[in-house]
Design a protein around this motif. Structure first.
Motif, PDB file in Angstrom:
ATOM      1  N   ARG A   1      48.681  33.264  46.597  1.00  0.00           N
ATOM      2  CA  ARG A   1      48.985  34.575  47.160  1.00  0.00           C
ATOM      3  C   ARG A   1      47.702  35.364  47.371  1.00  0.00           C
ATOM      4  O   ARG A   1      46.758  35.241  46.604  1.00  0.00           O
ATOM      5  N   GLU A   2      47.705  36.216  48.384  1.00  0.00           N
ATOM      6  CA  GLU A   2      46.531  37.031  48.690  1.00  0.00           C
ATOM      7  C   GLU A   2      46.444  38.279  47.829  1.00  0.00           C
ATOM      8  O   GLU A   2      45.383  38.879  47.723  1.00  0.00           O
ATOM      9  N   GLN A   3      47.554  38.690  47.217  1.00  0.00           N
ATOM     10  CA  GLN A   3      47.514  39.813  46.289  1.00  0.00           C
ATOM     11  C   GLN A   3      48.738  39.763  45.387  1.00  0.00           C
ATOM     12  O   GLN A   3      49.726  39.119  45.696  1.00  0.00           O
ATOM     13  N   THR A   4      48.597  40.439  44.256  1.00  0.00           N
ATOM     14  CA  THR A   4      49.707  40.505  43.313  1.00  0.00           C
ATOM     15  C   THR A   4      49.627  41.825  42.562  1.00  0.00           C
ATOM     16  O   THR A   4      48.573  42.458  42.513  1.00  0.00           O
ATOM     17  N   ARG A   5      50.713  42.203  41.989  1.00  0.00           N
ATOM     18  CA  ARG A   5      50.762  43.410  41.167  1.00  0.00           C
ATOM     19  C   ARG A   5      50.729  42.969  39.710  1.00  0.00           C
ATOM     20  O   ARG A   5      51.489  42.098  39.301  1.00  0.00           O
ATOM     21  N   ILE A   6      49.838  43.576  38.948  1.00  0.00           N
ATOM     22  CA  ILE A   6      49.759  43.261  37.529  1.00  0.00           C
ATOM     23  C   ILE A   6      50.005  44.521  36.720  1.00  0.00           C
ATOM     24  O   ILE A   6      49.735  45.631  37.189  1.00  0.00           O
ATOM     25  N   ILE A   7      50.519  44.342  35.532  1.00  0.00           N
ATOM     26  CA  ILE A   7      50.788  45.463  34.633  1.00  0.00           C
ATOM     27  C   ILE A   7      49.725  45.440  33.540  1.00  0.00           C
ATOM     28  O   ILE A   7      49.520  44.418  32.879  1.00  0.00           O
ATOM     29  N   CYS A   8      49.041  46.558  33.372  1.00  0.00           N
ATOM     30  CA  CYS A   8      48.003  46.675  32.348  1.00  0.00           C
ATOM     31  C   CYS A   8      48.472  47.655  31.286  1.00  0.00           C
ATOM     32  O   CYS A   8      48.953  48.738  31.606  1.00  0.00           O
TER      33      CYS A   8
ATOM     34  N   THR B   1      50.520  52.460  30.144  1.00  0.00           N
ATOM     35  CA  THR B   1      50.812  51.357  31.045  1.00  0.00           C
ATOM     36  C   THR B   1      50.537  51.789  32.474  1.00  0.00           C
ATOM     37  O   THR B   1      50.856  52.910  32.863  1.00  0.00           O
ATOM     38  N   THR B   2      49.938  50.911  33.239  1.00  0.00           N
ATOM     39  CA  THR B   2      49.726  51.175  34.657  1.00  0.00           C
ATOM     40  C   THR B   2      49.915  49.887  35.437  1.00  0.00           C
ATOM     41  O   THR B   2      49.748  48.791  34.901  1.00  0.00           O
ATOM     42  N   ARG B   3      50.285  50.019  36.685  1.00  0.00           N
ATOM     43  CA  ARG B   3      50.425  48.878  37.587  1.00  0.00           C
ATOM     44  C   ARG B   3      49.258  48.907  38.563  1.00  0.00           C
ATOM     45  O   ARG B   3      48.933  49.965  39.112  1.00  0.00           O
ATOM     46  N   VAL B   4      48.662  47.746  38.776  1.00  0.00           N
ATOM     47  CA  VAL B   4      47.484  47.654  39.626  1.00  0.00           C
ATOM     48  C   VAL B   4      47.689  46.529  40.624  1.00  0.00           C
ATOM     49  O   VAL B   4      48.184  45.451  40.258  1.00  0.00           O
ATOM     50  N   GLU B   5      47.306  46.755  41.862  1.00  0.00           N
ATOM     51  CA  GLU B   5      47.300  45.694  42.870  1.00  0.00           C
ATOM     52  C   GLU B   5      45.976  44.949  42.736  1.00  0.00           C
ATOM     53  O   GLU B   5      44.906  45.562  42.691  1.00  0.00           O
ATOM     54  N   LEU B   6      46.051  43.649  42.662  1.00  0.00           N
ATOM     55  CA  LEU B   6      44.848  42.827  42.573  1.00  0.00           C
ATOM     56  C   LEU B   6      44.833  41.881  43.760  1.00  0.00           C
ATOM     57  O   LEU B   6      45.757  41.079  43.930  1.00  0.00           O
ATOM     58  N   THR B   7      43.778  41.970  44.564  1.00  0.00           N
ATOM     59  CA  THR B   7      43.668  41.105  45.734  1.00  0.00           C
ATOM     60  C   THR B   7      42.940  39.811  45.359  1.00  0.00           C
ATOM     61  O   THR B   7      42.207  39.765  44.361  1.00  0.00           O
ATOM     62  N   ARG B   8      43.120  38.798  46.165  1.00  0.00           N
ATOM     63  CA  ARG B   8      42.423  37.519  45.959  1.00  0.00           C
ATOM     64  C   ARG B   8      40.909  37.754  45.984  1.00  0.00           C
ATOM     65  O   ARG B   8      40.181  37.215  45.152  1.00  0.00           O
ATOM     66  N   ASP B   9      40.421  38.557  46.929  1.00  0.00           N
ATOM     67  CA  ASP B   9      38.980  38.818  47.018  1.00  0.00           C
ATOM     68  C   ASP B   9      38.451  39.470  45.740  1.00  0.00           C
ATOM     69  O   ASP B   9      37.396  39.089  45.234  1.00  0.00           O
ATOM     70  N   LYS B  10      39.180  40.464  45.221  1.00  0.00           N
ATOM     71  CA  LYS B  10      38.744  41.140  43.996  1.00  0.00           C
ATOM     72  C   LYS B  10      38.790  40.172  42.812  1.00  0.00           C
ATOM     73  O   LYS B  10      37.887  40.154  41.973  1.00  0.00           O
ATOM     74  N   PHE B  11      39.848  39.354  42.722  1.00  0.00           N
ATOM     75  CA  PHE B  11      39.953  38.367  41.647  1.00  0.00           C
ATOM     76  C   PHE B  11      38.770  37.402  41.713  1.00  0.00           C
ATOM     77  O   PHE B  11      38.151  37.091  40.698  1.00  0.00           O
ATOM     78  N   ASN B  12      38.445  36.926  42.917  1.00  0.00           N
ATOM     79  CA  ASN B  12      37.309  36.017  43.081  1.00  0.00           C
ATOM     80  C   ASN B  12      36.007  36.685  42.650  1.00  0.00           C
ATOM     81  O   ASN B  12      35.166  36.065  42.001  1.00  0.00           O
TER      82      ASN B  12
END
Length: 168
Positions: free
Chosen positions: A3-10, A16-27
């Protein structure tokens, strides 16, 4: 995942917060770790080549097996492919780690039984024929660079870290 992005819970400090994480940022976030892994792989193969144990370097390696959770990362698979020149074989990444831990545990139990003379106790384990002789002669110089454990409750029902595999 591809997937190119996903929502993660921190969660931290009761928030608690929800954050969008993109493939580029993860890389970007994992690039240094991947670089360290690549350097380690290249160094190991180079040292084995220099010692004569692997004269052809990567050419003498017939299969590249990937195990462990980070090998699910497409960039880890690509790095392995790029440096080895071979298509990495994906195993059941979590299962093989657990199987390795089980074999290590069995090896330690067998060695302790032999050292203490309590080899009769080994029959209770129901180990496959021949495994005792095979594992008794093995030596593992590094299993884990950090301790592994689980959260457990003590006799007063308080949580604590119960170490299952010591750092070594």
């Amino acid at each position: 995942s591809r997937r190119e992005q996903t929502r993660i819970i921190c969660q931290y400090g009761g928030k608690t917060t929800r954050v969008e994480l993109t493939r580029d940022k993860f890389n970007e976030l994992t690039a240094e770790l991947l670089s360290q892994t690549e350097t380690t792989c290249q160094l190991v193969v180079s040292k084995l080549q220099e010692s004569g144990k692997l004269p052809g370097g990567w050419a003498d390696i017939h299969h590249v097996l990937l195990a462990g959770g980070s090998t699910r990362m497409p960039q880890a698979q690509e790095m392995s492919r790029r440096i080895s020149g071979k298509e990495p074989e994906m195993l059941e990444v979590d299962l093989v780690v657990a199987q390795g831990a089980a074999l290590y545990s069995a090896m330690k139990v067998i060695q302790e039984a032999e050292e203490t003379g309590k080899t009769a106790e080994l029959e209770k384990l129901g180990l496959p024929a021949g495994i005792e002789d095979l594992l008794a002669r093995k030596e593992v110089t590094r299993v884990c660079s950090f301790a592994l454990g689980i959260v457990a409750l003590d006799e007063k029902r308080r949580e604590h870290n119960a170490v299952l595999i010591e750092r070594n």
